[in-house]
Design a protein around this motif. Sequence first.
Motif, short mmCIF file in Angstrom:
data_model
loop_
_atom_site.label_atom_id
_atom_site.label_comp_id
_atom_site.label_asym_id
_atom_site.label_seq_id
_atom_site.Cartn_x
_atom_site.Cartn_y
_atom_site.Cartn_z
N ALA A 62 -0.58 21.35 13.01
CA ALA A 62 -1.01 22.46 13.86
C ALA A 62 -2.45 22.22 14.31
O ALA A 62 -3.30 21.82 13.51
CB ALA A 62 -0.92 23.78 13.10
N PRO A 63 -2.73 22.43 15.60
CA PRO A 63 -4.07 22.15 16.13
C PRO A 63 -5.20 22.82 15.36
O PRO A 63 -6.26 22.22 15.15
CB PRO A 63 -4.02 22.67 17.57
CG PRO A 63 -2.57 22.62 17.93
CD PRO A 63 -1.82 22.90 16.66
N ASP A 64 -4.98 24.03 14.87
CA ASP A 64 -6.03 24.72 14.12
C ASP A 64 -6.20 24.19 12.70
O ASP A 64 -7.11 24.59 11.99
CB ASP A 64 -5.79 26.24 14.10
CG ASP A 64 -4.51 26.63 13.39
OD1 ASP A 64 -3.54 25.84 13.40
OD2 ASP A 64 -4.47 27.74 12.81
N ARG A 65 -5.33 23.25 12.27
CA ARG A 65 -5.43 22.63 10.95
C ARG A 65 -5.78 21.15 11.03
O ARG A 65 -5.83 20.47 10.01
CB ARG A 65 -4.10 22.78 10.20
CG ARG A 65 -3.64 24.21 10.02
CD ARG A 65 -4.65 25.02 9.19
NE ARG A 65 -4.18 26.37 9.01
CZ ARG A 65 -3.53 26.79 7.94
NH1 ARG A 65 -3.27 25.98 6.94
NH2 ARG A 65 -3.13 28.04 7.86
N SER A 66 -5.99 20.66 12.22
CA SER A 66 -6.28 19.25 12.42
C SER A 66 -7.63 18.86 11.83
O SER A 66 -8.58 19.64 11.86
CB SER A 66 -6.25 18.96 13.93
OG SER A 66 -6.47 17.60 14.16
N GLY A 67 -7.71 17.65 11.30
CA GLY A 67 -8.97 17.09 10.85
C GLY A 67 -9.40 17.46 9.44
O GLY A 67 -10.50 17.11 9.03
N ILE A 68 -8.53 18.15 8.67
CA ILE A 68 -8.93 18.52 7.30
C ILE A 68 -8.10 17.81 6.24
O ILE A 68 -8.16 18.17 5.07
CB ILE A 68 -8.89 20.06 7.09
CG1 ILE A 68 -7.49 20.62 7.30
CG2 ILE A 68 -9.89 20.74 8.00
CD1 ILE A 68 -7.34 22.07 6.87
N GLY A 69 -7.31 16.82 6.65
CA GLY A 69 -6.59 15.99 5.68
C GLY A 69 -5.14 16.35 5.42
O GLY A 69 -4.50 15.75 4.57
N ILE A 70 -4.62 17.32 6.15
CA ILE A 70 -3.22 17.70 5.92
C ILE A 70 -2.28 16.57 6.34
O ILE A 70 -1.29 16.29 5.66
CB ILE A 70 -2.87 19.03 6.64
CG1 ILE A 70 -3.65 20.17 5.98
CG2 ILE A 70 -1.38 19.30 6.59
CD1 ILE A 70 -3.53 21.51 6.68
N GLY A 71 -2.58 15.90 7.45
CA GLY A 71 -1.75 14.77 7.88
C GLY A 71 -1.71 13.68 6.82
O GLY A 71 -0.64 13.16 6.49
N SER A 72 -2.85 13.34 6.27
CA SER A 72 -2.91 12.33 5.21
C SER A 72 -2.14 12.78 3.97
O SER A 72 -1.44 11.98 3.34
CB SER A 72 -4.36 12.04 4.83
OG SER A 72 -5.01 11.38 5.90
N ALA A 73 -2.27 14.05 3.62
CA ALA A 73 -1.58 14.57 2.43
C ALA A 73 -0.06 14.49 2.60
O ALA A 73 0.65 14.10 1.67
CB ALA A 73 -2.01 16.01 2.16
N ILE A 74 0.44 14.83 3.78
CA ILE A 74 1.89 14.81 3.98
C ILE A 74 2.42 13.38 4.01
O ILE A 74 3.51 13.10 3.51
CB ILE A 74 2.30 15.64 5.23
CG1 ILE A 74 3.77 16.06 5.16
CG2 ILE A 74 2.00 14.90 6.52
CD1 ILE A 74 4.17 17.08 6.21
N VAL A 75 1.64 12.44 4.56
CA VAL A 75 2.05 11.03 4.56
C VAL A 75 2.09 10.49 3.13
O VAL A 75 3.07 9.86 2.72
CB VAL A 75 1.12 10.17 5.45
CG1 VAL A 75 1.40 8.68 5.25
CG2 VAL A 75 1.30 10.54 6.91
N ARG A 76 1.06 10.77 2.34
CA ARG A 76 1.03 10.31 0.95
C ARG A 76 2.22 10.89 0.18
O ARG A 76 2.90 10.19 -0.58
CB ARG A 76 -0.28 10.69 0.27
CG ARG A 76 -0.39 10.16 -1.17
CD ARG A 76 -1.68 10.59 -1.84
NE ARG A 76 -2.86 10.23 -1.12
CZ ARG A 76 -3.51 9.06 -1.21
NH1 ARG A 76 -3.05 8.13 -2.03
NH2 ARG A 76 -4.60 8.84 -0.50
N PHE A 77 2.49 12.18 0.36
CA PHE A 77 3.61 12.84 -0.30
C PHE A 77 4.93 12.16 0.07
O PHE A 77 5.77 11.89 -0.79
CB PHE A 77 3.62 14.33 0.08
CG PHE A 77 4.77 15.10 -0.51
CD1 PHE A 77 4.79 15.42 -1.86
CD2 PHE A 77 5.82 15.54 0.29
CE1 PHE A 77 5.85 16.14 -2.41
CE2 PHE A 77 6.87 16.26 -0.25
CZ PHE A 77 6.89 16.57 -1.60
#
Length: 124
Positions: A62-77
């Motif tokens: 989500a654009p308002d959640r971009s840049g805080i590491g959520i993408g990296s967390a979901i990839v690692r998971f």
Amino acid sequence: MDETSAGPGAVRLVHDDDRDRYEALDGDEVVAVLAHGDEDLPAPDGESLGLRVRDLRSTVVAPDRSGIGIGSAIVRFALEDIRAQGMRVRPTCWFVRGWIERHPEYADLLESPFPQGEGSEGRA
């Protein structure tokens, strides 16, 4: 549905196998999705090797959640889930591909190694 909690913004990470995707949830709100598809990994002679490959196709945060590491967390998971299942990964998504390049401890999961000079196209 497998799940765990992760740091960035205290999201909950889940695998929704019925919908072929990983999700990051804040309460009931989906704030990130990593879509995938599974197939048998073929041998050179066309027969099945008995292995599955998970094609990680698209990561959306989500654009308002971009840049805080959520993408990296979901990839690692997702990669930890793939490892636990004894599967291989095909990183069709440019974000996943770049993430694995920066975290070579997950390179052993690749369906095939990255050719030299590839893997960073389209990186933002």
